[in-house]
Design an enzyme around this catalytic site. Structure first.
Site, PDB file in Angstrom:
ATOM      1  CG  PHE A 143      -1.766   1.303   1.227  1.00 62.35           C
ATOM      2  CD1 PHE A 143      -2.966   1.196   0.506  1.00 62.35           C
ATOM      3  CD2 PHE A 143      -1.461   2.322   2.061  1.00 62.35           C
ATOM      4  CE1 PHE A 143      -3.780   2.166   0.455  1.00 62.35           C
ATOM      5  CE2 PHE A 143      -2.424   3.531   1.741  1.00 62.35           C
ATOM      6  CZ  PHE A 143      -3.610   3.425   1.045  1.00 62.35           C
ATOM      7  CG  ASP A 227       5.827   3.614   1.479  1.00 62.74           C
ATOM      8  OD1 ASP A 227       5.832   4.230   2.583  1.00 62.74           O
ATOM      9  OD2 ASP A 227       4.713   3.564   0.981  1.00 62.74           O
ATOM     10  CE  LYS A 256       0.457   5.646   7.610  1.00 55.49           C
ATOM     11  NZ  LYS A 256      -0.920   5.726   7.941  1.00 55.49           N
TER      12      LYS A 256
HETATM   13  C1  LIG Z   1       3.224   2.340   3.653  1.00 56.93           C
HETATM   14  C2  LIG Z   1       2.336   3.528   3.500  1.00 56.93           C
HETATM   15  N1  LIG Z   1       2.473   4.298   2.036  1.00 56.93           N
HETATM   16  C3  LIG Z   1       1.758   5.549   1.931  1.00 56.93           C
HETATM   17  C4  LIG Z   1       0.613   5.696   2.799  1.00 56.93           C
HETATM   18  C5  LIG Z   1      -0.073   6.879   2.161  1.00 56.93           C
HETATM   19  O1  LIG Z   1       0.087   7.843   3.066  1.00 56.93           O
HETATM   20  P1  LIG Z   1      -1.229   8.920   3.241  1.00 56.93           P
HETATM   21  O2  LIG Z   1      -2.226   8.236   3.772  1.00 56.93           O
HETATM   22  O3  LIG Z   1      -0.592  10.021   4.163  1.00 56.93           O
HETATM   23  O4  LIG Z   1      -1.438   9.631   1.872  1.00 56.93           O
HETATM   24  C6  LIG Z   1       0.492   4.790   3.843  1.00 56.93           C
HETATM   25  C7  LIG Z   1      -0.926   5.257   4.881  1.00 56.93           C
HETATM   26  O5  LIG Z   1      -1.284   4.347   5.345  1.00 56.93           O
HETATM   27  C8  LIG Z   1       0.870   3.846   4.167  1.00 56.93           C
HETATM   28  O6  LIG Z   1       1.141   3.069   5.076  1.00 56.93           O
END
Ligand SMILES: Cc1ncc(COP(=O)(O)O)c(C=O)c1O
Length: 400
Positions: A143, A227, A256
């Site tokens: 994700f 990520d 986050k």
């Molecule tokens: C691993 C990862 N990448 C990207 C995102 C996307 O981040 P945002 O919700 O701040 O757009 C999330 C959100 O849960 C995530 O857990």
């Protein structure tokens, strides 16, 4: 709308109904309506207290209303909230320098400040395109966010399909070395991975996979992009989860926890990746503004000062042992590291466990039907763990 919580909840129910009338239909029905927080606790509009073991989905690293973050936001708001990116501020410079130092990006380290995780991923996808190579390799069940570029690299077909056609050139692979080796080639721009797949249910990469990904990307001249939006900023008991295998990627994608609740993200690069964007090729109105970067610097400074990375590591071990010590027939395993844990269940009971926990004043979540995710503030201590274990044990029993 049926009340989720026991007792009469007049204010909560009224607000949940108003929300349901005006919120875009993509928003889920809110489980509760919160008014304030302190440390690892939040209170709803009806005055009920909840132990927050989700921390806004791995965001509130310092817990709620931490004095260091409150002061940074309040002081900065009174001084200077925003200026254009034709100029900079001490906060913007400090933020970038901190991220270069903490990631270990070294003297070639560079930072693009974003406003969210998905936006930081968009920057990473554009960075990959700048290699001139057409393919990006990402992973099944991964994700990376909901904007179009981030969605294209997300490995969950159900999230992508309603929005097709997607950005071309993205392959989603099973998370194993053989699949990666086979897919790798000199047309690959980047391999994008989560060191622990949070939204998939807190699923760590197989041992050695990160090292293999580093070797293969090096061999083929492709970027390795980590990520670390969910795993970064100390959450897994290292500053960044790639450090667990001693791997240095070409780029880290962050959001986050680095803002402790203030919306902020970043793309950090090192080596040749730092030279891929040229003047004017990317930007954002809000990215790097002094309110967000001042807040993030305060959060990162407090994580360092109070050794919350060490606390996450130690408390993670304690939590795991205490959960396994419950001997619940519903619990099969505890995955993850530090304070990003996934409790694996023997039945599809996770939504029921979440509801039972909410009724008892405990916030956790279910990224899928057989997993409870725990991502409490990095500040938790003995008292919070003891209270969590009592409430969680009751919730598991009630849901079984
Ligand atoms: C691993 C990862 N990448 C990207 C995102 C996307 O981040 P945002 O919700 O701040 O757009 C999330 C959100 O849960 C995530 O857990």
């Amino acid at each position: 709308m049926s009340p989720l919580l026991p007792d009469s909840t007049p204010e909560s129910d009224a607000l949940r109904e108003r929300f349901a009338r005006v919120a875009m239909r993509s928003a889920p029905t809110p489980q509760a309506v919160f008014a304030r927080g302190e440390g690892a606790y939040v209170w709803d509009v009806d005055g009920r207290r909840f132990l927050d073991f989700l921390a806004g989905i791995a965001v509130n690293a310092l817990g709620h209303a931490h004095p260091a973050l409150v002061a940074a936001v309040a002081d900065q708001a009174a001084r200077l909230i925003h200026v254009s990116n034709y100029v900079t501020t001490p906060q913007g410079v400090d933020f970038a320098e901190r991220l270069v130092r903490l990631t270990g990006a070294g003297p070639t380290g560079r930072v693009y400040p974003a406003n969210s995780g998905a936006e930081a991923i968009e920057a990473a996808v554009k960075l990959a395109r700048r290699t001139g190579r057409p393919r990006i390799l990402a992973f099944e069940n991964g994700f990376h966010g909901r904007t179009m570029g981030a969605l294209a690299v997300t490995g969950k077909p159900a999230l992508r399909e309603p929005f097709e056609p997607m950005l071309p050139g993205v392959d989603h692979l099973p998370t194993d070395r053989a699949a990666l080796e086979e897919a790798m080639g000199d047309d690959v721009a980047a391999v994008l991975l989560e060191p622990i797949k949070g939204e998939a249910g807190v699923v760590p990469l197989p041992d050695g996979f990160l090292t293999a990904a580093r070797e293969l990307t090096r061999q083929h001249g492709a970027l390795l992009i980590a990520d670390e939006i969910q795993t970064g900023a100390g959450r897994t008991g290292d500053w960044f989860a790639v450090q667990h295998e001693g791997v240095t990627p070409d780029a880290w994608v962050l959001a986050k926890g680095i803002g402790g609740g203030v919306p902020v993200g970043a793309l950090v690069t090192t080596g040749a990746a730092s030279d891929l964007f040229t003047l004017g090729q990317h930007g954002s109105t809000f990215g790097g503004n002094p309110l967000a970067t001042g807040a993030a610097s305060a959060v990162l400074a407090e994580i360092e000062r109070a050794d919350l990375v060490g606390n996450a590591r130690r408390r993670g071990v304690e939590l795991r042992e205490a959960i396994l010590g419950l001997d619940s027939p519903l619990v099969t395993e505890v995955r993850g590291r530090g304070l990003l844990l996934g409790v694996g269940l023997s039945a599809e009971a996770a939504p029921r466990v979440v509801d039972e926990a909410m009724r008892r004043g405990l916030i956790v979540n279910a990224p899928n039907a057989t997993t409870i995710r725990l991502a409490p503030p990095l500040t938790i201590g003995d008292a919070e763990i003891a209270e969590f274990i009592t409430l969680f044990a009751e919730s598991l029993k009630a849901a079984a």
